[in-house]
Design an enzyme around this catalytic site. Structure first.
Site, PDB file in Angstrom:
ATOM      1  N   VAL A   5       0.819  -1.200   0.000  1.00  0.00           N
ATOM      2  CA  VAL A   5       0.000   0.000   0.000  1.00  0.00           C
ATOM      3  C   VAL A   5       0.862   1.263   0.000  1.00  0.00           C
ATOM      4  CG1 VAL A   5      -0.217   0.017   2.524  1.00  0.00           C
ATOM      5  CG2 VAL A   5      -1.958   1.151   1.113  1.00  0.00           C
ATOM      6  N   SER A   7       4.053   2.092  -1.295  1.00  0.00           N
ATOM      7  CA  SER A   7       4.598   2.530  -2.579  1.00  0.00           C
ATOM      8  C   SER A   7       3.488   2.809  -3.588  1.00  0.00           C
ATOM      9  CB  SER A   7       5.579   1.498  -3.133  1.00  0.00           C
ATOM     10  OG  SER A   7       4.980   0.237  -3.272  1.00  0.00           O
ATOM     11  N   LEU A  26      11.519  -4.236  -8.435  1.00  0.00           N
ATOM     12  CA  LEU A  26      12.773  -4.978  -8.528  1.00  0.00           C
ATOM     13  C   LEU A  26      12.514  -6.465  -8.339  1.00  0.00           C
ATOM     14  CD1 LEU A  26      15.203  -2.718  -6.474  1.00  0.00           C
ATOM     15  CD2 LEU A  26      14.670  -2.649  -8.927  1.00  0.00           C
ATOM     16  N   CYS A  96      20.127  -3.827   1.625  1.00  0.00           N
ATOM     17  CA  CYS A  96      19.334  -3.708   0.401  1.00  0.00           C
ATOM     18  C   CYS A  96      19.162  -2.244   0.019  1.00  0.00           C
ATOM     19  CB  CYS A  96      17.976  -4.378   0.590  1.00  0.00           C
ATOM     20  SG  CYS A  96      16.897  -4.258  -0.862  1.00  0.00           S
ATOM     21  N   CYS A 189      12.552  -9.818   3.547  1.00  0.00           N
ATOM     22  CA  CYS A 189      11.686 -10.179   2.437  1.00  0.00           C
ATOM     23  C   CYS A 189      11.881 -11.614   1.964  1.00  0.00           C
ATOM     24  CB  CYS A 189      11.902  -9.210   1.274  1.00  0.00           C
ATOM     25  SG  CYS A 189      13.547  -9.289   0.529  1.00  0.00           S
TER      26      CYS A 189
END
Length: 341
Positions: A5, A7, A26, A96, A189
């Site tokens: 939600v 981004s 990505l 990251c 992730c």
């Protein structure tokens, strides 16, 4: 666009403000973990890509998926494994952001001629080149972004930094975004929530070893040093003396854990490595507030020449975690914890 939600709302807000917006996701997942990524649907997983594509279609903006799988493996996953093997507790989200999103991705964005890279991070850029905490303390992500310098900040936009999470979801409903009520993505992730030990045990050469107290007396055995972190108080099995016991140090070369009582965890003197500052440098010594874990309370102290001296003890300072230095809401910079005493 990670498919969440945050981004998605960032893209919609910028479009509503009249900007020309292009959506990019990505692809970072190793192919041999594809089924696992689809199963738990984390940030940038296969499911997330489809959600991002749906939002881009609704907004009628161009959408692309950039494959950075090899780079993510080299710059994030491999160092993550290596840190655990060597007795550290890494934060892959910091790596990251430092070496993939705001390095490789930002470089490509600039090379393609775009003016800015916008993301759904909860942080604020003030005066064009200062990094500050978000308005929503509970969602603030400035800790993950301490590595950003003035030049990079000038190319970045954080549309959500001045909003609360509730306000962001309300915007998502106003824009009729299909992810308006989507659950939060997990912190790591590529690992299902709560399964870090299983993930590491399946991929690293772990073996049992001794659990000892601070003077070297053996109390029991552990399952492999890579499965533990400083401050942990479970997973030891039966120890010869009554607990609770906390991990004080992960001694990977000797394959042993050093445990102690909670009060023994408290440290005031922190040695940092790979220190960077948003402005390039700061006059030292500098009074600041430091966060030594993501969302841990800030503790006042003094930084000078790679050392952080805290006014009060912090419990559970783990080598490999980031120590981020603040002056009020402003991020000064930070580095990785090398040792603590």
């Amino acid at each position: 666009m990670s498919g969440g939600v945050d981004s998605s709302v960032a893209a919609a807000l910028l479009q509503a403000q009249g900007h020309e917006v292009v959506g990019v996701t990505l692809q970072q997942w190793p192919r041999d973990d594809g089924e696992e990524s689809a199963r738990h649907g984390g940030c940038c997983s296969l499911n997330a890509v489809e959600d991002a594509r749906r939002v881009a279609s609704l907004l009628d903006i161009p959408y692309y998926c950039w494959n950075l799988e090899a780079e993510f493996g080299e710059r994030v996953i491999e160092p993550f494994h290596r840190d655990y093997l060597e007795g550290r507790t890494p934060n892959p989200c910091v790596r990251c952001n430092a070496f993939v999103r705001f390095d490789l991705m930002l470089s490509r964005v600039v090379e393609l001629g775009f003016e800015k890279l916008a993301t759904g991070h909860y942080a604020r850029i003030v005066n064009g080149s200062e990094l500050h905490t978000a308005v929503d303390d509970a969602k603030d992500q400035s800790y993950m972004l301490y590595h950003l310098d003035r030049d990079r900040l000038a190319r970045i936009v954080f549309p959500l930094g001045g909003m609360t999470k509730g306000e962001v979801r309300e915007h998502a409903r106003e824009f009729a975004l299909p992810v308006a009520n989507k659950a939060e993505s997990q912190e790591i992730c590529f690992i299902p929530r709560g399964e870090t030990s299983r993930y590491l045990a399946e991929r690293l050469p772990v073996r049992s070893g001794a659990v000892v107290d601070a003077v070297g007396r053996q109390l029991g055995t552990h399952r492999g040093t890579a499965l533990y972190t400083v401050g942990q108080r479970s997973g030891f099995g039966d120890l010869s003396k009554a607990g609770p016991w906390y991990v004080l140090r992960v001694d990977a070369p000797a394959n042993r854990l050093v445990v102690g009582r909670k009060e023994e965890l408290g440290v005031r003197d922190i040695v940092l490595r790979d220190v960077t500052f948003v402005d390039g440098s700061v006059p030292e010594p500098v009074r600041c507030e430091a966060r030594l874990r993501y969302h841990s309370p800030a503790i006042a102290g003094v930084y000078s020449a790679g050392r952080l001296s805290l006014d009060e003890p912090f419990f559970g300072a783990a080598p490999g975690q980031a120590a981020v230095l603040y002056s009020g809401s402003k991020v000064l910079g930070g580095g990785m914890i090398a040792s603590a005493s």
